[in-house]
Design an enzyme around this catalytic site. Structure first.
Site, PDB file in Angstrom:
ATOM      1  N   CYS A   1      66.631  75.780 -12.394  1.00 63.88           N
ATOM      2  CA  CYS A   1      66.801  74.330 -12.618  1.00 63.88           C
ATOM      3  C   CYS A   1      66.588  73.475 -11.364  1.00 63.88           C
ATOM      4  O   CYS A   1      65.649  72.695 -11.308  1.00 63.88           O
ATOM      5  CB  CYS A   1      68.189  74.065 -13.185  1.00 63.88           C
ATOM      6  SG  CYS A   1      68.430  74.827 -14.799  1.00 63.88           S
TER       7      CYS A   1
HETATM    8  N1  LIG Z   1      69.505  78.650 -16.801  1.00 63.98           N
HETATM    9  C1  LIG Z   1      70.123  77.486 -16.680  1.00 63.98           C
HETATM   10  O1  LIG Z   1      71.107  77.359 -15.954  1.00 63.98           O
HETATM   11  C2  LIG Z   1      69.651  76.265 -17.455  1.00 63.98           C
HETATM   12  C3  LIG Z   1      70.519  75.171 -17.555  1.00 63.98           C
HETATM   13  C4  LIG Z   1      70.117  74.049 -18.253  1.00 63.98           C
HETATM   14  C5  LIG Z   1      68.845  74.011 -18.799  1.00 63.98           C
HETATM   15  N2  LIG Z   1      68.009  75.080 -18.667  1.00 63.98           N
HETATM   16  C6  LIG Z   1      66.691  74.979 -19.282  1.00 63.98           C
HETATM   17  O2  LIG Z   1      66.703  75.734 -20.478  1.00 63.98           O
HETATM   18  C7  LIG Z   1      65.426  76.333 -20.709  1.00 63.98           C
HETATM   19  C8  LIG Z   1      65.585  77.835 -20.860  1.00 63.98           C
HETATM   20  O3  LIG Z   1      66.075  78.386 -19.645  1.00 63.98           O
HETATM   21  P1  LIG Z   1      66.825  79.778 -19.567  1.00 63.98           P
HETATM   22  O4  LIG Z   1      67.495  79.800 -18.229  1.00 63.98           O
HETATM   23  O5  LIG Z   1      67.645  80.016 -20.789  1.00 63.98           O
HETATM   24  O6  LIG Z   1      65.614  80.801 -19.552  1.00 63.98           O
HETATM   25  P2  LIG Z   1      65.727  82.385 -19.757  1.00 63.98           P
HETATM   26  O7  LIG Z   1      64.528  82.968 -19.096  1.00 63.98           O
HETATM   27  O8  LIG Z   1      67.069  82.894 -19.393  1.00 63.98           O
HETATM   28  O9  LIG Z   1      65.572  82.585 -21.319  1.00 63.98           O
HETATM   29  C9  LIG Z   1      64.452  82.176 -22.013  1.00 63.98           C
HETATM   30  C10 LIG Z   1      64.114  83.185 -23.083  1.00 63.98           C
HETATM   31  O10 LIG Z   1      62.976  82.684 -23.787  1.00 63.98           O
HETATM   32  C11 LIG Z   1      62.135  83.780 -24.105  1.00 63.98           C
HETATM   33  N3  LIG Z   1      60.802  83.242 -24.343  1.00 63.98           N
HETATM   34  C12 LIG Z   1      59.864  82.860 -23.444  1.00 63.98           C
HETATM   35  N4  LIG Z   1      58.787  82.380 -24.069  1.00 63.98           N
HETATM   36  C13 LIG Z   1      59.043  82.479 -25.397  1.00 63.98           C
HETATM   37  C14 LIG Z   1      58.302  82.150 -26.541  1.00 63.98           C
HETATM   38  N5  LIG Z   1      57.088  81.614 -26.452  1.00 63.98           N
HETATM   39  N6  LIG Z   1      58.864  82.386 -27.741  1.00 63.98           N
HETATM   40  C15 LIG Z   1      60.097  82.927 -27.847  1.00 63.98           C
HETATM   41  N7  LIG Z   1      60.847  83.261 -26.786  1.00 63.98           N
HETATM   42  C16 LIG Z   1      60.325  83.022 -25.573  1.00 63.98           C
HETATM   43  C17 LIG Z   1      62.250  84.698 -22.918  1.00 63.98           C
HETATM   44  O11 LIG Z   1      61.920  86.035 -23.266  1.00 63.98           O
HETATM   45  C18 LIG Z   1      63.726  84.552 -22.549  1.00 63.98           C
HETATM   46  O12 LIG Z   1      64.524  85.531 -23.175  1.00 63.98           O
HETATM   47  C19 LIG Z   1      64.557  75.896 -19.539  1.00 63.98           C
HETATM   48  O13 LIG Z   1      63.846  74.741 -19.883  1.00 63.98           O
HETATM   49  C20 LIG Z   1      65.578  75.564 -18.465  1.00 63.98           C
HETATM   50  O14 LIG Z   1      65.082  74.613 -17.536  1.00 63.98           O
HETATM   51  C21 LIG Z   1      68.398  76.214 -18.020  1.00 63.98           C
END
Ligand SMILES: NC(=O)c1ccc[n+]([C@@H]2O[C@H](COP(=O)([O-])OP(=O)(O)OC[C@H]3O[C@@H](n4cnc5c(N)ncnc54)[C@H](O)[C@@H]3O)[C@@H](O)[C@H]2O)c1
Length: 405
Positions: A257
């Site tokens: 992030c």
């Molecule tokens: N990690 C954090 O602290 C956090 C906090 C707030 C917002 N976000 C936002 O949330 C979103 C997700 O982040 P995250 O940390 O959960 O990521 P992550 O990598 O932990 O999880 C994402 C998941 O999506 C899957 N994925 C990727 N492409 C895909 C597709 N085309 N179809 C289906 N599944 C797919 C991946 O295999 C993975 O398991 C991002 O936009 C991030 O900026 C993250």
């Protein structure tokens, strides 16, 4: 409901929705992760195996790689990564592929929400046109909203339920549906006038952190060069009951992030003929921190040592998580290696990192850099041995061998 992406955001959301009474399918395109989740082993720290197993056993939750199962959902949320590309610009390829994969199965009257962080206009200009062009012909009305996730992995207080959620939809009917959904899983849903406001607010929140961390990182270097203890200064400034919020210096910023989202903002500014120069500067200050930290650590090594040995303590981007995405420790390690240093790392909850493994604390070193103070890390063992330590974590460790940035 269906949740696309079962990572740090999607899986906790799934558990919160199950708790709120929803039947949830968690879709992920990574088969190994889906199998792991369905076997009851949580891939994220915020969800215990026990919590996951209870949800699976109740029948209210399962993970799948099958996108067609979204056809049964009345709510679909998208929680896939939105990283940067090689040019450090927004890479929406995963978001676009997720949207293209669900679009042919979106049923009539379904609410589609994007929780992924992105620049203002992503819902309206990227997600909606894709769904509209690929959705089944009888899906006459699809509702759309943006509700950026604010989860803070490893946070013992703030979670999906008690963190207020911003909700901005494309039309009044979508707003009503989206608010009703988030009110079912969160204590507070905050209505904003458009998806662009919600998307921009998310970028502002994380950019606020980036620039304040950069400010304190720059300030730290000024204090260090004049012998002033920056932590005492921050503590002193924190006694002001209004108008000041403490941030602490460190090796830099990491995770999915803080180092990433502000660059969605700088890119968005450029697309609109402007510049977010202040944010660009903050980014470059934080990027220079690993080199600064490495130089401070090497200054602690006896100059007669030919090839210094440096042990980095903690490689995850923050304590309590195994997440090494964008960790500033990578640049720290690379800089040290570039200086001809023999580098090893120790992290009690990260077993391997790329093709390297965590070493034992007994690894002999000339200086240790405490980059991330992980729970269970036995730094006291090093202190007792008299190892020189550069503490980048404001951990409050005391001893004549301990220096602080
Ligand atoms: N990690 C954090 O602290 C956090 C906090 C707030 C917002 N976000 C936002 O949330 C979103 C997700 O982040 P995250 O940390 O959960 O990521 P992550 O990598 O932990 O999880 C994402 C998941 O999506 C899957 N994925 C990727 N492409 C895909 C597709 N085309 N179809 C289906 N599944 C797919 C991946 O295999 C993975 O398991 C991002 O936009 C991030 O900026 C993250």
């Amino acid at each position: 409901m269906a949740i696309i992406g079962q990572g740090y955001v999607g899986l906790p959301l799934a558990m919160a929705a199950v708790d709120a009474g929803w039947t949830v399918i968690g879709i992920d395109n990574f088969e190994g992760k889906v199998a792991q989740i369905n076997s009851g082993k949580s891939p994220v720290e915020d969800i215990s195996d026990m919590q996951l197993q209870i949800a699976l056993a109740s029948g209210a939750y399962r993970a799948s790689v099958d996108f067609s199962s979204v056809a049964k959902a009345s709510v679909i949320t998208i929680c896939v990564p939105t990283p940067l590309d090689d040019k450090r610009e927004p890479d929406l390829s995963l978001l676009q592929s997720a949207v293209s994969a669900i679009a042919p199965f979106v049923s009539n009257e379904t609410l589609v929400v994007s929780e992924s962080t992105s620049y203002p206009g992503t819902l309206r200009d990227v997600i909606i046109p894709t769904v509209d062009s690929l959705k089944p012909k009888d899906s006459v009305k699809v509702y759309f909203a943006s509700a950026p996730e604010r989860v803070n992995p490893g946070d013992p207080i703030w979670n999906q339920k008690n963190t207020p959620r911003l909700v901005g939809a494309v039309d009044a009917a979508s707003q009503v549906k989206a608010l009703a959904f988030y009110e079912s899983i969160c204590d507070v849903a905050v209505s904003v006038s458009s998806p662009e406001v919600a998307e921009a607010a998310k970028l502002l929140e994380n950019t606020f952190r980036l620039v304040n961390i950069a400010l304190v990182n720059e300030f730290t270097q000024l204090c260090a060069s004049t012998g002033v203890d920056v932590h005492e200064v921050i503590d002193a400034a924190s006694s002001k009951p209004y108008g000041f919020m403490p941030f602490r210096p460190g090796v830099g910023v990491g995770g999915h992030c803080i180092p990433v989202d502000p660059l969605y903002l700088t890119w968005w500014a450029r697309q609109n003929g402007g510049r977010a120069e202040f944010v660009e500067k903050a980014d470059s200050i934080n990027h220079a921190m690993p080199k600064y930290v490495a130089q401070r650590a090497l200054a602690l090594v006896d100059p007669s040592v030919d090839k210094p040995r440096v042990l980095i303590l903690g490689v995850a981007y923050k304590p309590g998580v195994r997440d090494i995405r964008e960790t500033p420790v990578a640049a720290l390690r690379d800089f040290l290696i570039g200086q001809g240093v023999d580098v090893a790392w120790h992290d009690p909850i990260v077993a391997s990192w790329g093709d390297s493994q965590s070493v034992d604390l007994k690894w002999e070193c000339d200086v240790a850099i405490l980059a991330t103070y992980q729970p269970g890390m036995d730094v006291v063992q090093l202190i007792k041995r008299g190892t020189k330590i550069l503490d980048c974590t404001n951990s409050g460790l005391n001893g004549e061998n301990i220096s602080s940035i």
